[in-house]
Design a protein around this motif. Structure first.
Motif, short mmCIF file in Angstrom:
data_model
loop_
_atom_site.label_atom_id
_atom_site.label_comp_id
_atom_site.label_asym_id
_atom_site.label_seq_id
_atom_site.Cartn_x
_atom_site.Cartn_y
_atom_site.Cartn_z
N UNK B 179 1.90 9.03 -3.56
CA UNK B 179 3.09 9.38 -4.34
C UNK B 179 3.20 10.90 -4.50
N UNK B 180 4.40 11.36 -4.85
CA UNK B 180 4.63 12.78 -5.04
C UNK B 180 3.65 13.38 -6.04
N UNK B 346 1.75 8.37 -13.30
CA UNK B 346 2.91 8.05 -12.47
C UNK B 346 3.76 7.07 -13.26
N UNK B 347 4.90 6.66 -12.70
CA UNK B 347 5.65 5.63 -13.38
C UNK B 347 5.38 4.27 -12.72
N UNK B 349 7.21 2.20 -11.07
CA UNK B 349 7.69 2.03 -9.69
C UNK B 349 6.71 2.66 -8.69
N UNK B 350 6.17 3.80 -9.08
CA UNK B 350 5.28 4.51 -8.15
C UNK B 350 3.96 3.77 -7.97
#
Lengths: 169, 360
Positions: B179-180, B346-347, B349-350
């Motif tokens: 992830x970012x 992270x969230x 979704x991530x």
């Protein structure tokens, strides 16, 4: 992210120096000062008990603010899209070069920001909040060379969103 | 020479000193690059305007607000054990002990002989809501008997995924798309199987209850001196860390908890444990609601700090936990007796995207 020790002795000093920028980062993400100040408070409460060295604090706080604000933005995204579909026809939006940015435009920019890959969104917001390429690179584990590319792509996507909407009126 | 990248053109807009002389000279004499530079300037200006933040905030007022919040937080912490201690208490707390024991007793089969008999194996995980008050107010596990570590996990770092796989016998999951904000190679940690043996003591439990001004219900026959063994592991974790507050990512896999009993009337004991003083009724009700097949592991979720939801990962039901401040999320699921978890700053979704993209 929450720390476990006592409250840092330098909290007030760091706060007074870094608060405006932390709020600016969160405002760029959320488009709302009240929401941004809430995010800033959340971030400083976490920071209060960390042992992050004072020299690294501004970058740490900015990154934390960007991520926290993006989390808030994304959690509100579904609600926003429902509001958008219920809002009916939009008022005319002035040319993007105008200094006046309408509320509607702000909302569209935030929706576009929420759709960007997380790394692009954070890099964009940090750069526009005054962090240098080297600081953004260190914060996101990128090479300084790729910061420009990441920011450019994010700007291009946002600009496309602005132009698309402007040309539809 | 080749044209500089669009990233280099972008950097020329606001940090030209960071661009190599050769690139600057090339752009100055190249119509295509000058056009690209102009486009980058226009986009940067438009976005800067769109992201404008208005007037600076009132720092004094904000400091007062934060100082008040810190003071409130201090008082709250003074009234409760320190977090590290609270975490230790959580591990020793009868809530968790009862959760574990109740779970293993959920299988309620026939009474076993004196030999160890597996009575619980984790096939799925279900969240139970636990308030901090529950964790702080309850006496610790030693009030109900003795707990002894039979096998230590000996958590340690290893060089790479191959070494982790060799040490644990587990397939180490690979993240295909980070992830970012997360990059580089992870550090690998492994742990051996851990086993704890708990022996229930009616005398101790009665003493603890009377010290707290409560009366212990009389334990059913066979529970006094009854022993339970809870095992979990081996396990492996890949940990990505990054500096400056950027998010970390953890991908962990562990052989799911199992429990054995030295042989007591399971269903009776389970009901007894759920009726002990100090176990909040709503928590007991949540635990009672689990199917009695001895395969659902309760996962205590701090009610005020996190929310949970159910998603699907690789066809298995997965529990997604998100901290209420949105800063941390995790997802955990069970496949073939192995628990896999993905968590980080992270969230939801991530973490789900990472979980669904894991490769063996």
């Amino acid at each position: 992210m929450s720390g476990r020790g006592a409250v840092r002795a330098d909290l007030e000093q760091v706060f007074r120096t870094a608060y405006p920028r932390v709020v600016a980062v969160a405002t760029r993400v959320l488009g709302s000062r009240d929401g941004a100040e809430d995010v800033a408070q959340e971030v400083f409460l976490s920071f209060a008990r960390t042992a992050v060295p004072a020299g690294e604090a501004p970058a740490w706080l900015s990154v934390a603010a960007a991520h926290t604000a993006l989390n808030h933005l994304r959690s509100g995204r579904r609600r926003a899209s429902r509001e958008e579909s219920a809002a009916g026809p939009d008022p005319t939006v002035p040319d993007v070069a105008d200094d006046v940015v309408t509320l509607d435009e702000r909302r569209r920019v935030r929706a576009a920001l929420a759709r960007l890959p997380r790394r692009q969104a954070v890099a964009l917001v940090l750069r526009h909040s005054g962090l240098s390429y080297a600081e953004v690179a260190a914060a996101l584990d990128l090479s300084p060379g790729s910061v420009g590319t990441t920011v450019r792509r994010a700007e291009s996507a946002l600009r496309e969103e602005l132009s698309r909407h402007a040309s539809s009126h | 020479m080749r044209h500089p990248t669009e990233g280099t053109l972008r950097r020329l807009v606001d940090e030209p000193a960071g661009v190599a002389d050769a690139d600057r000279e090339h752009v100055a004499g190249c119509p295509a690059c000058l056009s690209g530079l102009a486009a980058a300037q226009r986009d940067a200006a438009a976005v800067s305007t769109a992201l404008d933040t208005g007037t600076p905030p009132d720092v004094d007022a904000a400091w007062s607000r934060l100082a008040h919040a810190v003071a409130v937080d201090e008082r709250r912490r003074a009234a409760a054990p320190a977090p590290a201690r609270r975490w230790r208490n959580r591990l020793r707390s009868p809530v968790v002990a009862v959760v574990g024991v109740a779970a293993l007793l959920a299988g309620g089969g026939a009474a076993a002989a004196a030999d160890w008999l597996q009575v619980f194996r984790t096939e799925q995980i279900a969240p139970v809501s636990v308030t901090q008050a529950d964790l702080v107010a309850l006496p610790d596990l030693s009030a109900y008997g003795t707990a002894q570590v039979v096998e230590e996990p000996d958590v340690r770092g290893v060089a790479d995924a191959a070494a982790a796989g060799e040490a644990t016998g587990l397939g180490v999951p690979r993240v295909t798309d980070l992830p970012g904000g997360v990059s580089g190679d992870p550090a690998y940690q492994v742990g051996n199987r851990a086993t704890v043996e708990f022996t229930f003591s009616a005398e101790r439990a009665a003493e603890a209850a009377s010290a707290a001004g409560e009366t212990l219900p009389p334990p059913p026959a066979g529970l006094d001196g009854g022993r339970f063994r809870l095992s979990a592991g081996p396990g492996v974790a890949a940990v990505w860390t990054s500096g400056s507050g950027a998010p970390g990512l953890v991908v962990a896999r562990v052989v799911a908890p199992t429990a054995e009993s030295s042989g007591i009337p399971f269903a009776t004991a389970r009901e007894y444990l759920l009726s002990l003083p100090g176990l909040p009724e709503d928590l007991a009700a949540q635990l009672r609601s689990f199917a009695g097949d001895g395969t659902t592991l309760p996962l205590p979720v701090p009610a005020g700090l996190a929310t949970s939801s159910v998603e699907e990962v690789d066809g298995a039901p997965a529990t997604v936990l998100t901290s209420r401040d949105g800063s941390v999320a995790g997802v955990v699921w069970v496949t073939d007796g192995v628990v896999t978890a993905v968590a980080g700053s992270l969230d939801a979704d991530e973490v789900l995207a990472v979980a669904r993209g894991l490769q063996e």
